[in-house]
Design a protein around this motif. Structure first.
Motif, mmCIF file in Angstrom:
data_model
loop_
_atom_site.group_PDB
_atom_site.id
_atom_site.type_symbol
_atom_site.label_atom_id
_atom_site.label_comp_id
_atom_site.label_asym_id
_atom_site.label_seq_id
_atom_site.Cartn_x
_atom_site.Cartn_y
_atom_site.Cartn_z
ATOM 1 N N UNK A 1 43.083 -88.461 -65.477
ATOM 2 C CA UNK A 1 41.989 -87.545 -65.817
ATOM 3 C C UNK A 1 40.734 -87.905 -65.034
ATOM 4 N N UNK A 2 40.087 -86.899 -64.509
ATOM 5 C CA UNK A 2 38.889 -87.125 -63.702
ATOM 6 C C UNK A 2 37.677 -87.344 -64.593
ATOM 7 N N UNK A 3 36.941 -88.423 -64.335
ATOM 8 C CA UNK A 3 35.746 -88.720 -65.115
ATOM 9 C C UNK A 3 34.650 -87.710 -64.760
ATOM 10 N N UNK A 4 34.040 -87.060 -65.766
ATOM 11 C CA UNK A 4 32.952 -86.104 -65.487
ATOM 12 C C UNK A 4 31.771 -86.819 -64.814
ATOM 13 N N UNK A 5 31.282 -86.244 -63.734
ATOM 14 C CA UNK A 5 30.156 -86.838 -63.007
ATOM 15 C C UNK A 5 28.848 -86.204 -63.489
ATOM 16 N N UNK A 6 27.878 -87.050 -63.786
ATOM 17 C CA UNK A 6 26.608 -86.562 -64.338
ATOM 18 C C UNK A 6 25.667 -86.060 -63.253
ATOM 19 N N UNK A 7 25.187 -84.817 -63.455
ATOM 20 C CA UNK A 7 24.069 -84.269 -62.688
ATOM 21 C C UNK A 7 22.970 -84.044 -63.709
ATOM 22 N N UNK A 8 21.818 -84.618 -63.457
ATOM 23 C CA UNK A 8 20.745 -84.607 -64.454
ATOM 24 C C UNK A 8 20.436 -83.202 -64.967
ATOM 25 N N UNK A 9 20.448 -82.228 -64.062
ATOM 26 C CA UNK A 9 20.121 -80.859 -64.456
ATOM 27 C C UNK A 9 21.210 -80.215 -65.312
ATOM 28 N N UNK A 10 22.400 -80.840 -65.316
ATOM 29 C CA UNK A 10 23.530 -80.287 -66.073
ATOM 30 C C UNK A 10 23.959 -81.238 -67.186
ATOM 31 N N UNK A 11 23.013 -82.018 -67.688
ATOM 32 C CA UNK A 11 23.332 -83.028 -68.694
ATOM 33 C C UNK A 11 24.040 -82.468 -69.938
ATOM 34 N N UNK A 12 23.566 -81.348 -70.538
ATOM 35 C CA UNK A 12 24.236 -80.850 -71.749
ATOM 36 C C UNK A 12 25.727 -80.599 -71.546
ATOM 37 N N UNK A 13 26.084 -80.012 -70.396
ATOM 38 C CA UNK A 13 27.493 -79.754 -70.115
ATOM 39 C C UNK A 13 28.247 -81.066 -69.904
ATOM 40 N N UNK A 14 27.620 -81.990 -69.171
ATOM 41 C CA UNK A 14 28.243 -83.302 -68.936
ATOM 42 C C UNK A 14 28.501 -84.017 -70.257
ATOM 43 N N UNK A 15 27.549 -83.947 -71.160
ATOM 44 C CA UNK A 15 27.686 -84.626 -72.456
ATOM 45 C C UNK A 15 28.920 -84.142 -73.200
ATOM 46 N N UNK A 16 29.111 -82.844 -73.249
ATOM 47 C CA UNK A 16 30.274 -82.277 -73.936
ATOM 48 C C UNK A 16 31.567 -82.733 -73.262
ATOM 49 N N UNK A 17 31.588 -82.649 -71.928
ATOM 50 C CA UNK A 17 32.789 -83.045 -71.194
ATOM 51 C C UNK A 17 33.085 -84.534 -71.361
ATOM 52 N N UNK A 18 32.021 -85.360 -71.328
ATOM 53 C CA UNK A 18 32.218 -86.801 -71.470
ATOM 54 C C UNK A 18 32.722 -87.160 -72.866
ATOM 55 N N UNK A 19 32.197 -86.500 -73.884
ATOM 56 C CA UNK A 19 32.672 -86.749 -75.244
ATOM 57 C C UNK A 19 34.155 -86.397 -75.368
#
Length: 254
Positions: free
Chosen positions: A9-27
Motif C-alpha cells: 500500500x502506498x503511503x499518502x504523501x502530505x501536501x500542506x494545502x491538501x492536509x484535510x484529505x491527507x488526514x483522512x487517507x492517512x487514518x
C-alpha cells in the motif's frame, strides 16, 4: 497483527494545502496496517505498567515496568510506536519532516502536523464558521455544469465533515436542489414531490438529475443530427438541380 498483505500500500504523501484529505487517507492507511495505531496517535505511546498492591501506608497504584519485565505482547505493542513514526515521516517532504524530527512520540508528530497545516484552535474555529456560511449560501456559478456543481458541493460537505459539522440528508439534498439554476425548476419539483429527501441519498438525487440531463442532451443531438441531414439533402438536391440546368444550357449553346 501481521502487516505483510498491506506492505504494498502506498503511503499518502502530505501536501500542506491538501492536509484535510491527507488526514483522512492517512487514518485509513494506519487503520489498515493496524487498528491499534489509531489509539496511539490519539492517546500517545503504549507504556507497560504493573499493579502495586496497597500497603498500610501506600494505596494501590501502577508503576512503569522495567524493560526486562515486558511480556512478548507488551514488547510487540511498544514496537508499534517507531513503526507509526516511520510511516508519518515517510509521508513528509524534507521541510515538514524537519519540523517534527525532534518529537519522540507519534502523537506529538500528528498533533504538530495538524497545527502546522490547519492552525490553532481559533483558526480552525474560524474555518468552520466560513465553511458553514459557504454551505448556507451555496449556489450555482454562471455556466457551471451539473457535474461541476455536484463535485463542488460534495467537496464542501467533506470539508465540513473534517471540521466536525455534518448535516441531515434532507438538509443537504434541499440545499443542493435549491442551488440549481432556474432551468432545473421542473425537475427539482418532481424530485421533491416524488421522493422522500430524508431517505434518498445525495448521490441518488444527482443520478436522477444526471439521467434527465443526458436524455435532454440526446434529444438535442438527435434534433441537431436530423436538421443537419435535412440541410445536406436540401443542399444535394439544390446542387443536382443546378447541375441539370448547367447541362441544359450547355446543350443549347452547343
Amino acid at each position: 497483527m501481521s502487516t505483510t498483505k498491506y506492505e504494498s500500500m502506498k503511503i499518502p504523501i502530505l501536501k500542506k494545502s491538501e492536509y484535510p484529505t491527507w488526514k483522512v487517507k492517512m487514518l485509513m492507511y494506519l487503520e489498515a496496517m493496524d487498528p491499534d495505531y489509531l489509539d496511539m496517535i490519539r492517546d500517545g505511546p503504549y507504556i507497560p505498567t504493573r499493579l502495586v498492591e496497597r500497603t498500610e501506608t501506600v494505596p494501590e497504584h501502577y508503576v512503569v515496568k522495567a524493560k526486562s519485565e515486558w511480556t512478548p505482547e507488551e514488547k510487540a505493542h511498544v514496537l508499534r510506536e517507531p513503526k507509526i513514526k516511520n510511516i508519518l515521516h515517510s509521508s513528509l517532504d524534507a521541510v515538514m519532516s524537519n519540523r517534527v524530527i525532534a518529537y519522540k512520540s507519534a502523537k506529538e508528530i500528528w498533533d504538530t502536523l495538524e497545527t502546522q497545516c490547519q492552525g490553532s484552535a481559533s483558526v480552525k474555529k474560524n474555518r468552520r464558521a466560513l465553511l458553514i456560511q459557504e454551505y448556507e449560501q451555496f449556489d450555482a456559478k454562471p455556466d457551471e455544469s451539473l457535474t461541476d456543481l455536484y463535485d463542488r458541493f460534495l467537496t464542501l460537505l467533506n470539508s465540513l465533515c473534517l471540521v466536525e459539522k455534518e448535516y441531515e440528508t434532507e438538509d443537504s439534498n434541499t440545499t443542493f436542489l435549491r442551488a440549481l439554476p432556474e432551468e432545473w425548476d421542473t425537475q427539482t419539483s418532481i424530485i421533491r414531490h416524488q421522493y422522500d429527501l430524508n431517505i434518498v441519498s445525495l448521490d441518488e438525487v444527482y443520478g436522477m438529475l444526471r439521467t434527465h440531463d443526458l436524455e435532454v442532451q440526446q434529444r438535442k443531438n438527435k434534433k441537431s443530427s436530423k436538421a443537419k441531414t435535412i440541410a445536406l439533402n436540401v443542399e444535394a438536391k439544390s446542387k443536382g438541380k443546378t447541375m441539370k440546368v448547367s447541362r441544359r444550357k450547355s446543350r443549347i449553346v452547343n
